[in-house]
Enzyme design. Sequence first.
Site, PDB file in Angstrom:
ATOM      1  N   GLU A  25       0.880  -1.175   0.000  1.00 30.82           N
ATOM      2  CA  GLU A  25       0.000   0.000   0.000  1.00 30.82           C
ATOM      3  C   GLU A  25       0.913   1.219   0.000  1.00 30.82           C
ATOM      4  O   GLU A  25       1.578   1.497   0.988  1.00 30.82           O
ATOM      5  CB  GLU A  25      -0.857  -0.058   1.281  1.00 30.82           C
ATOM      6  N   ARG A  38       1.125  10.196   1.159  1.00 28.81           N
ATOM      7  CA  ARG A  38       1.641  11.127   2.168  1.00 28.81           C
ATOM      8  C   ARG A  38       2.842  11.863   1.609  1.00 28.81           C
ATOM      9  O   ARG A  38       3.437  12.685   2.283  1.00 28.81           O
ATOM     10  CB  ARG A  38       2.100  10.354   3.418  1.00 28.81           C
ATOM     11  N   THR A  45      -3.738   6.022   2.538  1.00 30.99           N
ATOM     12  CA  THR A  45      -3.923   7.406   3.000  1.00 30.99           C
ATOM     13  C   THR A  45      -4.706   8.211   1.955  1.00 30.99           C
ATOM     14  O   THR A  45      -4.439   9.394   1.716  1.00 30.99           O
ATOM     15  CB  THR A  45      -2.562   8.098   3.321  1.00 30.99           C
ATOM     16  N   LYS A  94     -10.515  -1.100   7.475  1.00 26.92           N
ATOM     17  CA  LYS A  94      -9.222  -0.901   8.112  1.00 26.92           C
ATOM     18  C   LYS A  94      -9.503  -0.511   9.572  1.00 26.92           C
ATOM     19  O   LYS A  94     -10.495   0.182   9.845  1.00 26.92           O
ATOM     20  CB  LYS A  94      -8.485   0.226   7.378  1.00 26.92           C
TER      21      LYS A  94
HETATM   22  C1  3PG Z   1      -0.887   3.149   8.527  1.00 26.72           C
HETATM   23  O1  3PG Z   1      -1.085   4.018   7.724  1.00 26.72           O
HETATM   24  O2  3PG Z   1      -1.567   2.136   8.548  1.00 26.72           O
HETATM   25  C2  3PG Z   1       0.142   3.350   9.558  1.00 26.72           C
HETATM   26  O3  3PG Z   1       0.862   4.508   9.387  1.00 26.72           O
HETATM   27  C3  3PG Z   1       1.077   2.220   9.692  1.00 26.72           C
HETATM   28  O4  3PG Z   1       1.383   2.231  11.005  1.00 26.72           O
HETATM   29  P1  3PG Z   1       2.800   1.778  11.565  1.00 26.72           P
HETATM   30  O5  3PG Z   1       3.805   2.726  10.975  1.00 26.72           O
HETATM   31  O6  3PG Z   1       2.655   1.907  13.061  1.00 26.72           O
HETATM   32  O7  3PG Z   1       3.023   0.367  11.128  1.00 26.72           O
END
Ligand code: 3PG
Length: 212
Positions: free
Chosen positions: A40, A44, A68, A128
């Site tokens: 994914e 960002r 995102t 999610k």
């Molecule tokens: C996401 O977008 O799912 C998170 O930023 C991932 O989280 P993590 O960096 O704590 O794994």
Amino acid sequence: MSFYDDISKAGIVPVVVIENAEDAVPTARALLAGGIKFMEITFRTACAGEAIDKVAKEVPEMYVGAGTVITVEQAQSAVKKGARFIVSPGFPKDVVAWCQENAIPVCPGCVTPTEIIEAVKCGLKVVKFFPAGVYGGIKAVKALASVFGDVKFLPTGGIDAGNMVEYLGESSVIAIGGSWVCTKKDIRDHEFEKITKLSREAVDTIAKVKEA
Ligand code: 3PG
């Protein structure tokens, strides 16, 4: 097989932040070498679309999606570049509607019963759960799953090699997500062998949990 069957089989969807589009293909290849077939790429960074485009063209065996995603414009641009699924940290109804109209698998972020009800009303079966660690972790997933029996969760946020097993052990968890197998720093530092090693370890752990 549907997208949902595929992620359930894979068990992991790494969350990937690409700061330089040139790093996208080697990162995808490093994940694949470790046995991970999903990534994914998050909206960002300014180069997210270009990164998706490169992976879709140069690493077709990688199942690349966009994360995102907050606006319909981002979803449209991601899909145009080759994203095969859309993930959002929250529940942008217009994005979900656009994905459904265009038969693009979409996983919006839901952490409350009300948000899950909205997702169910849209006909979604997978959401999610983000940021998982902050919103109660596996305890919260279990409590929500006891009410929403048909809904599967993709928890992300705070998951790593140390706690992945507790999430994977829950039948309502379709797959886990996270950045620990390919951190922003490791990608930036071109630690592709490390990414492959961490991916392989995660894949081996998933296989052991599935066997048990
Ligand atoms: C996401 O977008 O799912 C998170 O930023 C991932 O989280 P993590 O960096 O704590 O794994």
